[in-house]
Motif scaffolding. Structure first.
Motif, mmCIF file in Angstrom:
data_model
loop_
_atom_site.group_PDB
_atom_site.id
_atom_site.type_symbol
_atom_site.label_atom_id
_atom_site.label_comp_id
_atom_site.label_asym_id
_atom_site.label_seq_id
_atom_site.Cartn_x
_atom_site.Cartn_y
_atom_site.Cartn_z
ATOM 1 N N SER A 1 2.358 -0.109 -6.281
ATOM 2 C CA SER A 1 0.931 -0.033 -5.694
ATOM 3 C C SER A 1 -0.130 -1.434 -5.397
ATOM 4 O O SER A 1 -0.496 -1.356 -6.824
ATOM 5 N N ASP A 2 -0.743 -2.366 -4.819
ATOM 6 C CA ASP A 2 -1.883 -3.156 -4.616
ATOM 7 C C ASP A 2 -3.266 -1.805 -5.121
ATOM 8 O O ASP A 2 -3.597 -1.965 -5.597
ATOM 9 N N ARG A 3 -2.861 -1.118 -4.052
ATOM 10 C CA ARG A 3 -3.698 0.621 -3.016
ATOM 11 C C ARG A 3 -2.829 1.084 -3.338
ATOM 12 O O ARG A 3 -1.639 0.843 -2.791
ATOM 13 N N LEU B 1 0.760 -0.313 0.625
ATOM 14 C CA LEU B 1 0.592 0.150 0.489
ATOM 15 C C LEU B 1 0.985 0.922 0.345
ATOM 16 O O LEU B 1 2.393 1.714 0.541
ATOM 17 N N THR B 2 0.659 2.262 -0.908
ATOM 18 C CA THR B 2 1.312 3.735 -1.059
ATOM 19 C C THR B 2 0.541 4.596 -0.147
ATOM 20 O O THR B 2 -1.004 5.004 -0.694
ATOM 21 N N ILE B 3 1.002 5.503 0.806
ATOM 22 C CA ILE B 3 0.589 6.788 0.926
ATOM 23 C C ILE B 3 0.703 8.069 0.198
ATOM 24 O O ILE B 3 2.131 8.728 -0.073
ATOM 25 N N LEU B 4 0.223 8.360 -0.841
ATOM 26 C CA LEU B 4 0.405 9.225 -2.025
ATOM 27 C C LEU B 4 0.084 11.670 -1.122
ATOM 28 O O LEU B 4 -1.159 10.955 -0.661
ATOM 29 N N SER C 1 3.980 2.188 2.192
ATOM 30 C CA SER C 1 5.381 2.755 1.686
ATOM 31 C C SER C 1 4.443 4.385 0.894
ATOM 32 O O SER C 1 3.622 4.546 0.919
ATOM 33 N N VAL C 2 5.755 5.514 1.584
ATOM 34 C CA VAL C 2 5.052 6.642 1.143
ATOM 35 C C VAL C 2 5.774 7.043 0.538
ATOM 36 O O VAL C 2 6.792 7.623 -0.170
ATOM 37 N N THR C 3 5.458 8.284 -0.938
ATOM 38 C CA THR C 3 6.099 9.503 -1.819
ATOM 39 C C THR C 3 4.951 10.268 -2.227
ATOM 40 O O THR C 3 3.822 10.252 -2.210
#
Ligand code: ADP
Ligand code: MG
Length: 365
Positions: free
Chosen positions: A204-206, A35-38, A192-194
């Motif tokens: 990402s999956d989400r 999961l990515t925090i965007l 992950s953060v980007t």
């Protein structure tokens, strides 16, 4: 064999003095998920990650890992793997010693350490580099050592904070895929953060889009791109045309909307009632979903617009065009068809009803 959510963040809020950096965040992450925090700079991404890691205390709310409440646990008790931009390998230690370090801390027997380190170095394609020192490695190699060190002790969760921020574009893209492959091989749940949209879409999956400490949308990369829920998400991820609409009726899962004063267009919508009362909606249309239509329109929807600027972007031409009503439309045309667009040219632009989406007009504060 975990059932349900691996990580649950429940009503998480973080104040720094009076400033609310994380605002009532609810988020669950499944086992093995990436999961990515965007979000833009300052949107609270790192703060949220620090709350998960235990580097910052929640002002209110709770965090559960494997169904256990870890809200009050210290960072070292959470046993979470971490990789940040300044990955800080120990310069006086070899690659082997760096990767072995978390295992020494955990008093793993020596023979087992040797085996584990070898195995993990193989995974990151550095099996022959164990005796080197960090300064003898390239940036990408150092980053892979840091990744190996972050996962060698089988943490239940891996947190990445802009880990590729210091690398140049080509290496970044290569490392994105490499990290993704390693993550899939190990099956480790990863957050992950980007601020890099492309990176988020690639890995990402989400994706969880954040703005002003709040979650705007959590969705798969394709859903996020094709069906942004609101204006912020639509504009933050890629380029998009937003055209005000004047009214809507719904028939057979399609909205029939009026745009540009006298033009009708259709949009596929799901689960809408027959007569949806909507006052302030925008028709959202990606530039690459518009095509130059021939005389016999082969598209469900078309509009006329006159090109006033063309921008060469390598694989395509981006043309900015204006409709009779003054609405600016950006269209992305494959370079192979570039000779069909030039300044002053009148274009008939076409798209199909499944290629657009409707979003609320207002931007959340
Ligand atoms: P991001 O990682 O998305 O760029 P951060 O989580 O680092 O955002 O920061 C979110 C907001 O919180 C910013 O406005 C930042 O200035 C503020 N902030 C972050 N850490 C602290 C802190 N320790 N003390 C006070 N304000 C902070
Ligand atoms: Mg940050």
């Amino acid at each position: 064999m975990a059932v349900g959510n691996h990580l649950s963040i429940v009503n998480a809020t973080k104040f720094y003095k009076k400033f609310k950096a994380v605002d009532d965040v609810n988020l669950t992450v499944d086992k093995g998920e990436f999961l990515t925090i965007l979000g833009p700079s300052g949107s609270g991404k790192t703060s949220l990650l620090k709350l998960i890691a235990g580097f910052e205390e929640l002002s209110s709310g709770s965090i559960l890992l494997n169904q256990q409440d870890i809200t009050k646990k210290k960072a070292y008790e959470r046993e979470i793997g971490m990789l940040f931009q300044n990955y800080a390998l120990f310069p006086h230690m070899t690659v082997f010693e760096n990767v072995a370090y978390p295992l020494h801390l955990r008093k793993v027997p020596k023979s087992e350490i040797a085996h584990k380190v070898k195995e993990i170095l193989k995974l990151v394609h550095l099996e022959d580099y164990g005796s080197r020192y960090p300064k003898q490695l390239s940036g990408g190699q150092q980053q892979r050592v840091a990744l190996a060190r972050a996962i060698v002790f089988n943490p239940p969760l891996l947190l990445l904070d802009e880990p590729l921020g210091a690398l140049d574009k080509n290496l970044r893209q290569q490392m994105q895929l490499e990290i993704k492959h390693i993550q899939e091989t190990v099956g480790i749940t990863t957050i992950s953060v980007t601020h890099d949209q492309e990176e988020a879409l690639t890995m990402s999956d989400r994706i969880c889009v954040m703005n002003h400490g709040r979650i705007e949308q959590v969705d798969s990369p394709t859903n996020l791109y094709q069906h942004p829920k609101n204006r912020f998400v639509a504009e933050f991820i890629g380029e998009i045309n937003l055209i005000p609409i004047q009214y809507v009726t719904v028939e057979n899962q399609k909205a029939i909307v009026k745009i540009l004063q006298d033009q009708m267009a259709t949009v596929v919508v799901q689960g809408w009632e027959k007569e949806k009362k909507v006052t302030s909606l925008l028709l959202a249309l990606r530039p690459e979903n518009l095509q130059v239509a021939g005389e016999q329109a082969e598209f469900e929807n078309t509009i006329h617009a006159q090109v006033y600027e063309t921008i060469y972007v390598g694989e395509a031409i981006k043309a900015k065009a204006k409709t009779m009503t003054g609405q600016v439309i950006t269209v992305k045309i494959p370079a192979t068809q570039a000779d069909t667009v030039y300044c002053g040219k009148e274009l008939l632009l076409g798209w199909n009803s499944k290629d657009a989406t409707l979003i609320p007009e207002e931007v959340s504060a």
